[in-house]
Design an enzyme around this catalytic site. Structure first.
Site, PDB file in Angstrom:
ATOM      1  CG  LEU A   1      46.927  40.416  37.900  1.00  0.00           C
ATOM      2  CD1 LEU A   1      48.309  40.686  38.488  1.00  0.00           C
ATOM      3  CD2 LEU A   1      47.012  39.224  36.972  1.00  0.00           C
TER       4      LEU A   1
ATOM      5  CE1 TYR B   1      39.498  31.115  40.252  1.00  0.00           C
ATOM      6  CE2 TYR B   1      40.413  29.238  39.056  1.00  0.00           C
ATOM      7  CZ  TYR B   1      40.479  30.564  39.443  1.00  0.00           C
ATOM      8  OH  TYR B   1      41.521  31.339  39.027  1.00  0.00           O
TER       9      TYR B   1
HETATM   10  N1  NAD Z   1      48.942  31.335  39.823  1.00  0.00           N
HETATM   11  C1  NAD Z   1      48.389  30.581  38.894  1.00  0.00           C
HETATM   12  O1  NAD Z   1      48.810  29.431  38.630  1.00  0.00           O
HETATM   13  C2  NAD Z   1      47.240  31.104  38.073  1.00  0.00           C
HETATM   14  C3  NAD Z   1      46.741  30.288  37.058  1.00  0.00           C
HETATM   15  C4  NAD Z   1      45.673  30.748  36.305  1.00  0.00           C
HETATM   16  C5  NAD Z   1      45.142  32.003  36.553  1.00  0.00           C
HETATM   17  N2  NAD Z   1      45.657  32.775  37.548  1.00  0.00           N
HETATM   18  C6  NAD Z   1      45.040  34.075  37.771  1.00  0.00           C
HETATM   19  O2  NAD Z   1      46.022  35.064  38.016  1.00  0.00           O
HETATM   20  C7  NAD Z   1      45.529  36.042  38.937  1.00  0.00           C
HETATM   21  C8  NAD Z   1      46.576  36.291  40.023  1.00  0.00           C
HETATM   22  O3  NAD Z   1      46.946  35.064  40.604  1.00  0.00           O
HETATM   23  P1  NAD Z   1      48.153  34.939  41.641  1.00  0.00           P
HETATM   24  O4  NAD Z   1      48.710  33.573  41.453  1.00  0.00           O
HETATM   25  O5  NAD Z   1      49.043  36.119  41.541  1.00  0.00           O
HETATM   26  O6  NAD Z   1      47.350  34.940  42.996  1.00  0.00           O
HETATM   27  P2  NAD Z   1      47.735  35.573  44.434  1.00  0.00           P
HETATM   28  O7  NAD Z   1      46.805  34.942  45.412  1.00  0.00           O
HETATM   29  O8  NAD Z   1      49.197  35.476  44.698  1.00  0.00           O
HETATM   30  O9  NAD Z   1      47.359  37.091  44.242  1.00  0.00           O
HETATM   31  C9  NAD Z   1      46.044  37.547  44.240  1.00  0.00           C
HETATM   32  C10 NAD Z   1      46.013  38.878  44.938  1.00  0.00           C
HETATM   33  O10 NAD Z   1      44.659  39.361  44.923  1.00  0.00           O
HETATM   34  C11 NAD Z   1      44.385  39.935  46.185  1.00  0.00           C
HETATM   35  N3  NAD Z   1      42.941  39.876  46.419  1.00  0.00           N
HETATM   36  C12 NAD Z   1      42.182  38.782  46.669  1.00  0.00           C
HETATM   37  N4  NAD Z   1      40.906  39.137  46.862  1.00  0.00           N
HETATM   38  C13 NAD Z   1      40.854  40.487  46.728  1.00  0.00           C
HETATM   39  C14 NAD Z   1      39.823  41.445  46.845  1.00  0.00           C
HETATM   40  N5  NAD Z   1      38.568  41.064  47.139  1.00  0.00           N
HETATM   41  N6  NAD Z   1      40.106  42.748  46.648  1.00  0.00           N
HETATM   42  C15 NAD Z   1      41.389  43.148  46.365  1.00  0.00           C
HETATM   43  N7  NAD Z   1      42.412  42.269  46.272  1.00  0.00           N
HETATM   44  C16 NAD Z   1      42.155  40.962  46.452  1.00  0.00           C
HETATM   45  C17 NAD Z   1      45.174  39.086  47.185  1.00  0.00           C
HETATM   46  O11 NAD Z   1      45.418  39.780  48.399  1.00  0.00           O
HETATM   47  C18 NAD Z   1      46.448  38.794  46.395  1.00  0.00           C
HETATM   48  O12 NAD Z   1      47.455  39.751  46.663  1.00  0.00           O
HETATM   49  C19 NAD Z   1      44.198  35.527  39.447  1.00  0.00           C
HETATM   50  O13 NAD Z   1      43.159  36.226  38.784  1.00  0.00           O
HETATM   51  C20 NAD Z   1      44.186  34.069  39.045  1.00  0.00           C
HETATM   52  O14 NAD Z   1      42.897  33.584  38.703  1.00  0.00           O
HETATM   53  C21 NAD Z   1      46.691  32.355  38.318  1.00  0.00           C
END
Ligand code: NAD
Length: 365
Positions: free
Chosen positions: A74, A176
């Site tokens: 994620l 992105y």
């Molecule tokens: N939230 C949404 O609406 C949504 C929609 C489509 C896709 N996604 C995908 O779901 C996944 C999770 O999204 P989320 O909403 O939980 O985001 P979020 O920002 O809440 O969580 C992402 C986590 O990744 C960690 N992170 C970031 N860069 C990092 C790195 N270099 N090394 C280690 N950890 C790192 C952050 O600290 C964070 O805890 C992502 O891949 C995102 O593309 C989310």
């Protein structure tokens, strides 16, 4: 199962981790606790082991992979600011490092589940009366500047109608989206070639309780709710008639669990299967908050946004998964949760200012 969740301290990761623990699985989290998602160390649910590290660092992957059999990947970099190289470093290079380690054969990993996004579809699928099913080009900035929001047919230039987009054609219109497609292609190609099971999940607009308001760059519900908490009306991009599929984080967590288990290799859209306009979402929230305010549409737009994003979820539904929550419940729950949070401050204004200063959000003339 022994599961490694990268980005497991984030919004979707914590919810998925809780569900895994409840079902008796072991959960390790690799997360660098980076801002803006985290402005203070998160309180991870008891039972989750945290390896604080970065997916761009090989040694951090090694520390986290240990005995884990499946990886839910994620962690990613996602925002609308022009940090293009960071998108590829975290998303594509981070995933490439994971596969380098898997191919060395020193891990127990047999399956990788990648979190991806509707952003890989760009404008997605439309129907033209003359040319049939078409996939429009990225919308031109000069058209957006004039407040022309709908993309034209890429063949005849005429009007087109949005359709649900299935998993077959991915054509991102943002850096992105491109970085996520690069990540997907690595997982697909290297997984296929080297016998590692893989599943790609393309989420719709994930919403729900506990979505951190620190990151106000995306997440319409969170942005509108944060404004409302400051007694300001929701300000919609474009004319508010963009179609989106808002899916509850608990439904996404259940899809993640299915993907970590027996879901056949492949790419799946994960969404509610119901399209709503953004203005619908804003009005639903205003009702939930019992507010007299009305949404505003000053003609602002975000470069790289798709006009509509309406996923076809039939492939995932055919496996037995279905979304259980709807828009009203999501808005009500989020509003209640937000009001219980201490020190709601001005994150929103900060993000808004930064997006305008960098030309990410502009106003039509
Ligand atoms: N939230 C949404 O609406 C949504 C929609 C489509 C896709 N996604 C995908 O779901 C996944 C999770 O999204 P989320 O909403 O939980 O985001 P979020 O920002 O809440 O969580 C992402 C986590 O990744 C960690 N992170 C970031 N860069 C990092 C790195 N270099 N090394 C280690 N950890 C790192 C952050 O600290 C964070 O805890 C992502 O891949 C995102 O593309 C989310």
């Amino acid at each position: 199962m022994k599961v490694l969740i990268t980005g497991g301290a984030g919004f979707i990761g914590q919810r998925t981790g809780q569900l895994l623990l409840k079902q008796g699985h072991q959960v390790t989290v690799l997360d660098n606790l980076s801002p803006p998602a985290h402005d203070r160390p998160p309180a991870l649910p008891a039972g989750m082991e945290l390896v604080e590290g970065d997916v761009r660092k090989r040694e951090d992957w090694v520390k986290a992979l240990k005995e884990n059999e499946v990886v839910l990947h994620l962690a990613d970099h996602h925002d609308y600011l022009p940090a293009f190289s960071k998108l590829f470093h975290v998303n594509a290079v981070g995933t490439a490092i994971l596969f380098e380690l898997l191919l060395e054969g020193k891990t127990a990993v047999r399956r990788v589940v990648l979190a991806s996004t509707m952003a890989v579809y760009g404008e997605g699928k439309y129907r033209c009366g003359k040319d049939g099913d078409v996939y429009p080009q990225p919308r031109r900035v000069d058209a957006l500047e004039r407040g022309v929001w709908d993309p034209p047919c890429p063949i005849c230039g005429g009007a087109v109608t949005p359709m649900v987009t299935d998993e077959s054609v991915a054509r991102p219109t943002s850096a992105y989206g491109l970085s996520k497609l690069a990540q997907e292609e690595l997982v697909r190609l290297l997984g296929e070639r080297h016998g590692i099971e893989w599943v790609i999940l393309r989420y719709g607009a994930v919403q729900g309780r506990a979505q951190p308001f620190q990151n106000a760059y995306y997440g319409a519900l969170r942005i509108f709710a944060l404004r409302l908490a400051h007694h300001q009306p929701p300000v919609l991009l474009e004319d508010g008639n963009q179609l989106r599929d808002f899916v509850d984080v608990d439904d996404v967590a259940r899809a993640n669990l299915a993907a970590l288990g027996e879901l056949p290799t492949g790419a799946y859209n994960v969404a509610s299967g119901r399209a709503h306009t953004v203005i619908d979402l804003a009005r639903t929230l205003l009702r939930a908050a019992d507010s007299e305010l009305t949404p505003e549409t000053p003609g602002r737009y975000r470069v790289g946004d798709a006009r509509h994003a309406v996923p076809d979820v039939s492939r995932l539904k055919a496996t037995g998964w279905d979304a259980q929550s709807g828009l009203e419940a999501m808005a009500r729950e989020y509003w209640q949760w937000l009001q219980e949070q201490p020190n709601l401050d001005t994150y929103f204004e900060g993000a808004e200012y930064l997006m305008e200063r960098t030309g990410t959000v502009r106003v039509a003339r």
